[in-house]
Design a protein around this motif. Structure first.
Motif, short mmCIF file in Angstrom:
data_model
loop_
_atom_site.label_atom_id
_atom_site.label_comp_id
_atom_site.label_asym_id
_atom_site.label_seq_id
_atom_site.Cartn_x
_atom_site.Cartn_y
_atom_site.Cartn_z
N THR B 112 1.11 -1.49 0.15
CA THR B 112 -0.13 0.01 0.39
C THR B 112 0.42 1.36 -0.01
O THR B 112 0.36 2.36 -0.40
N ARG B 113 1.53 0.70 0.30
CA ARG B 113 2.68 2.59 0.73
C ARG B 113 3.22 2.96 -0.83
O ARG B 113 3.60 2.20 -1.33
N ALA B 114 3.50 4.59 -0.87
CA ALA B 114 3.36 4.69 -1.94
C ALA B 114 4.98 4.60 -2.46
O ALA B 114 5.01 4.04 -4.19
N ASP B 115 5.79 4.44 -1.37
CA ASP B 115 7.36 4.32 -2.64
C ASP B 115 7.79 2.84 -2.15
O ASP B 115 8.05 2.22 -1.38
N GLN B 116 7.81 2.25 -3.04
CA GLN B 116 8.05 0.73 -3.57
C GLN B 116 9.41 0.11 -3.21
O GLN B 116 9.65 -0.59 -3.93
N SER B 117 10.53 1.61 -4.05
CA SER B 117 11.96 1.58 -4.36
C SER B 117 12.30 0.80 -3.26
O SER B 117 11.73 0.33 -2.36
N GLY B 118 13.43 -0.32 -3.17
CA GLY B 118 14.48 -1.23 -2.20
C GLY B 118 13.05 -2.06 -1.84
O GLY B 118 13.72 -3.26 -1.85
N SER B 119 12.70 -2.27 -2.89
CA SER B 119 11.20 -3.60 -2.78
C SER B 119 11.48 -4.66 -3.78
O SER B 119 12.01 -4.30 -4.84
N PRO B 120 11.72 -6.18 -3.43
CA PRO B 120 12.46 -7.35 -4.49
C PRO B 120 10.91 -7.39 -5.63
O PRO B 120 11.17 -8.21 -6.59
N VAL B 121 10.13 -7.22 -5.32
CA VAL B 121 8.74 -6.86 -6.30
C VAL B 121 8.20 -5.67 -6.27
O VAL B 121 8.58 -4.64 -5.82
N THR B 122 7.53 -4.94 -7.77
CA THR B 122 6.75 -4.07 -8.24
C THR B 122 5.35 -4.20 -8.55
O THR B 122 4.90 -5.20 -8.52
N ARG B 123 4.93 -3.31 -7.44
CA ARG B 123 3.65 -3.58 -7.15
C ARG B 123 2.87 -2.79 -8.78
O ARG B 123 3.50 -2.15 -9.45
N VAL B 124 2.32 -2.92 -9.18
CA VAL B 124 1.40 -3.03 -10.67
C VAL B 124 -0.12 -2.75 -10.56
O VAL B 124 -0.84 -3.84 -9.58
N LEU B 125 -0.76 -1.54 -10.94
CA LEU B 125 -1.36 -1.37 -10.81
C LEU B 125 -2.62 -1.88 -11.40
O LEU B 125 -4.01 -1.78 -11.75
N ASP B 126 -1.93 -2.39 -13.18
CA ASP B 126 -2.77 -3.01 -14.28
C ASP B 126 -2.77 -3.78 -14.14
O ASP B 126 -1.45 -4.58 -13.51
N PRO B 127 -4.32 -4.49 -13.82
CA PRO B 127 -3.73 -6.77 -14.15
C PRO B 127 -3.30 -7.34 -14.59
O PRO B 127 -2.41 -8.42 -15.17
N GLU B 128 -3.42 -6.68 -15.96
CA GLU B 128 -2.85 -7.26 -17.38
C GLU B 128 -1.54 -7.34 -17.29
O GLU B 128 -0.77 -8.69 -17.80
N GLU B 129 -0.12 -6.45 -16.75
CA GLU B 129 0.86 -6.29 -16.54
C GLU B 129 1.56 -7.96 -15.44
O GLU B 129 2.88 -7.69 -15.78
N ALA B 130 0.95 -8.46 -14.34
CA ALA B 130 0.88 -8.56 -13.90
C ALA B 130 1.67 -10.24 -13.10
O ALA B 130 0.92 -10.73 -14.45
N ASP B 131 2.98 -10.76 -12.82
CA ASP B 131 3.06 -12.13 -12.59
C ASP B 131 2.33 -12.85 -11.52
O ASP B 131 1.58 -14.11 -11.50
N LEU B 132 2.09 -11.95 -10.70
CA LEU B 132 1.27 -12.80 -9.08
C LEU B 132 0.30 -12.27 -9.49
O LEU B 132 0.08 -11.01 -9.40
N PHE B 133 -1.20 -12.23 -8.44
CA PHE B 133 -1.90 -11.66 -7.68
C PHE B 133 -1.99 -11.84 -6.39
O PHE B 133 -2.20 -13.30 -5.94
N TYR B 134 -2.03 -11.07 -5.69
CA TYR B 134 -1.76 -10.79 -4.03
C TYR B 134 -3.11 -10.84 -3.73
O TYR B 134 -4.18 -9.58 -3.89
N VAL B 135 -3.59 -11.68 -2.95
CA VAL B 135 -5.00 -11.64 -2.49
C VAL B 135 -4.95 -10.85 -0.59
O VAL B 135 -4.52 -11.98 0.37
#
Lengths: 446, 446
Positions: B112-135
């Motif tokens: 949820t946090r705004a700044d995603q830098s430093g994370s081993p994953v990238t959050r995407v806002l478009d599901p079409e781009e997603a590799d994985l879906f987190y529930v």
């Protein structure tokens, strides 16, 4: 703002946070967590703290095996066929016979070349630095050193024994420090021919096995989780023309052995239902230069190429079809396919279950219904993935194999660490972690 | 040298190679392969051809679940305890109760946090781009919304039902495009409490499950291959002192429930053999603020901290011990441990099999034999790995969980592609790929 004032304001922030925390802590539930606090606590620069797992490409150490396990196998092969009279001093004079199992040669050559740049793995010369240990025994060539019809016996009159070589490899490994260290989990073996290493596979099964399929291997010996499925080297020439069907007059082409063992018995049944169909070329033929030439010609001028199971579910014909831009028609229910995490084979091939495929008329009728547009789409996709099946491409099969091997490392490390701390326990079943498919399958994936 | 002349010389090289190839091809075996040719053919710049698998960090899409599955669970929990009178408008006013299962909160907050830098994953806002879906359903909190002794009923008189929530989640997922698309393989669920999602786990088992251990899950539901073992959040304060044993007068410390179900029955047996031993503090105690304070004090002043199995093989006490620099003594034969690919637990803990541990005198005698030097070594290693167990550290548990999830992607993609092309076949056993340990275990890994 000076460094001191940053420290001061940081300390002030920390103090305020701690004060808030203490305040909230007095409510009915302890250690409550709030989103905006977390957002503050998270420091994106934290990235600079590097976890060991993030430390670059996987490091591979290639064992410097005694010559008899590598170049020596090529020599014995050539000598058994009269192509060489005696062992050579200069190994660069030796030529590895081109065959469908030559992945062992390409991987060895890749780790031997001076310039390693561009590889997904890093070769290390000090085993202490290694993540993985590659054992470059030419196990598939060793299996066929003795010709089926012996032309001549090797110069010194000794008969080559593949079984002795396999046992010799184990003896040699047992003298190495790194082989027992991690229970074999971090060792990589190539056994591309379905029978390669057959005598010792139970003793090397913890390692990553580079195989053509899982047809002859037990479920406790090999799996999609632990091992890597390799493509065979294609044996016919790559089709250099473009996408198109004008020059592809035949609907379906197959040339190969009509009679095979086990799952390959389907071939004879397929011959029976296909050999009188219009636009279908289906021919019995053994391996020879002439048959390869005819197969090239046939695959380059047909829309679809049949890939029935052989003695095992896989065969090099699939890869011949891919580089021919001839859409593979796979009739091999238990086939496992190379690099399936990055290749969606439904986009490049037609799958038909064996029971349906042998019904008279079924297969041809299904293929005739596939539109020209759909065939062109298959061909475009074939063109896209072709590089994965070209062992000689700079970023072709070899790199992809190493990438696949690299991806096993986290599970390998887990197994190494876990094995060493496991205590005695009363297990009611064997200690396995599995990935199971619940799909019962369809009649055709088209 | 101009571009044209490079092309010319490249063409010339290719021509020479082709000529050589044709020449060798006339020898007795076809397509021979020589090392120096390969070295020439390999072009290190081939790296520029990028395979799809090399395309950066894994992309995660977090479902925007209906509020009732996330913040709504916190509200219901607070209302059931009288800490909140009615639902709130501003979710930032809600506090997630700090408990050992709060990983679900930390992962949600991280995405949820705004700044995603430093994370081993990238959050995407478009599901079409997603590799994985987190529930991000707060499944563990949902399980305990209703207090064991209900203090008051939620404002509107409705009783919260975790089972209805679980069913509601499935209903909601079934309305989503991406849930059925890949048979659930690319979905990530958190169910850290051993009973979380119990009613629907069979329906979500293809997904990556984030769990504390495999104790309550069937072998077809969860495995080390498919899922990720999470640490519990530690509940006592981190020890901020350094490595050393001067201030650690007690040999062994344990405080917790003496009576547990299943594997946890060992606790009572351990109490019997340990409660009269010198320098050993072993106390029965339930969860409370006071007992946490006492446990902190005890763990910060003991050399070893006992970690017996609870109702399931894992418990938060292990992580309390780690952050206390108190060497864990693990008596839990079936325990699975978080991040075991990067953590060699033999370096930070003592493992003893249950049968030996309950023999009178055995455990204490073994611990007394461990030298001060060895204890300091354990402590140094504990200090090194502590960051993996700190959910609030910038590069702590949360990043490591995402890294572990990321590493599942190749196998997930393989299963997705494979499932879709599998044809009907006659299986004699279920279609599983396994990783099996052949180790029978030792009495102690020390």
């Amino acid at each position: 703002m000076g460094r001191k004032s940053i420290i001061k304001s940081t300390l002030a922030t920390v103090f305020v946070l701690l004060a808030c925390y203490a305040f909230f802590n007095t409510f009915i539930y302890p250690n409550p967590l709030r989103l905006e606090e977390l957002s503050l606590r998270f420091d994106p620069r934290g990235n600079s703290l590097n976890f060991p797992a993030n430390s670059g490409p996987v490091k591979v150490y290639m064992y410097d095996l005694p010559r008899k396990f590598t170049y020596g196998v090529i020599e014995s092969y050539a000598m058994a066929r009269g192509g060489l009279k005696a062992p050579v001093n200069d190994v660069t004079k030796l030529r590895y016979p081109g065959n469908q199992h030559s992945a062992e040669w390409y991987l060895f050559a890749d780790l031997t070349r001076a310039d390693q740049s561009g590889s997904p793995v890093t070769r290390v010369l000090d085993p202490e630095e290694a993540d993985l240990f590659y054992v470059p025994f030419f196990s598939s060539l060793s299996l066929v050193v003795n010709p089926i019809r012996p032309a001549s016996v090797a110069g010194d009159g000794l008969v080559y024994s593949d079984e002795e070589m396999q046992e010799g490899l184990i003896d040699w490994l047992e003298g190495q420090v790194y082989w027992p260290r991690n229970n074999g989990w971090d060792h990589v073996f190539i056994c591309q021919d379905p029978n390669a290493l057959y005598k010792i596979v139970d003793r090397v099964k913890n390692g990553v096995l580079l195989v053509s399929d899982l047809g002859r291997l037990g479920r406790d010996q090999a799996s999609l989780v632990k091992d890597v499925i390799l493509p065979y080297s294609h044996r016919i020439n790559t089709f250099n023309g473009g996408v198109g069907i004008e020059s592809r007059k035949s609907l379906l082409f197959f040339m190969g052995n009509r009679y095979r063992k086990e799952g390959g018995k389907i071939r004879d049944l397929l011959f029976q239902v296909l050999e009188n169909e219009k636009d279908v070329i289906i021919k019995h033929g053994a391996q020879s230069r002439e048959s390869r030439r005819m197969a090239s010609q046939g695959m380059h001028t047909s829309k679809f190429c049949l890939h029935p199971a052989g003695d095992t579910p896989s065969a090099c014909r699939l890869f011949d079809a891919v580089v021919s831009l001839c859409v593979p028609v796979i009739v091999s229910d238990y086939i496992e396919l190379p690099f399936e995490d990055v290749i969606d084979y439904r986009k490049i091939a037609v799958f038909i279950d064996s029971n349906s495929a042998v019904k008279p008329g079924y297969l041809v009728k299904l293929l005739r219904k596939i539109s020209s547009q759909r065939i062109l789409e298959f061909q475009w996709e074939l063109k896209k993935v072709k590089q994965y099946f070209e062992y000689e491409y700079p970023n072709g099969t070899v790199n992809e194999i190493w990438r696949q091997v690299s991806m096993k490392l986290p599970l390998i490390k887990l197994m190494i660490n876990r094995d060493k701390r496991l205590v005695k326990r009363d297990l009611t079943e064997s200690d396995c972690s599995c990935l199971c498919s619940n799909q019962s399958g369809m009649y055709t994936a088209l």
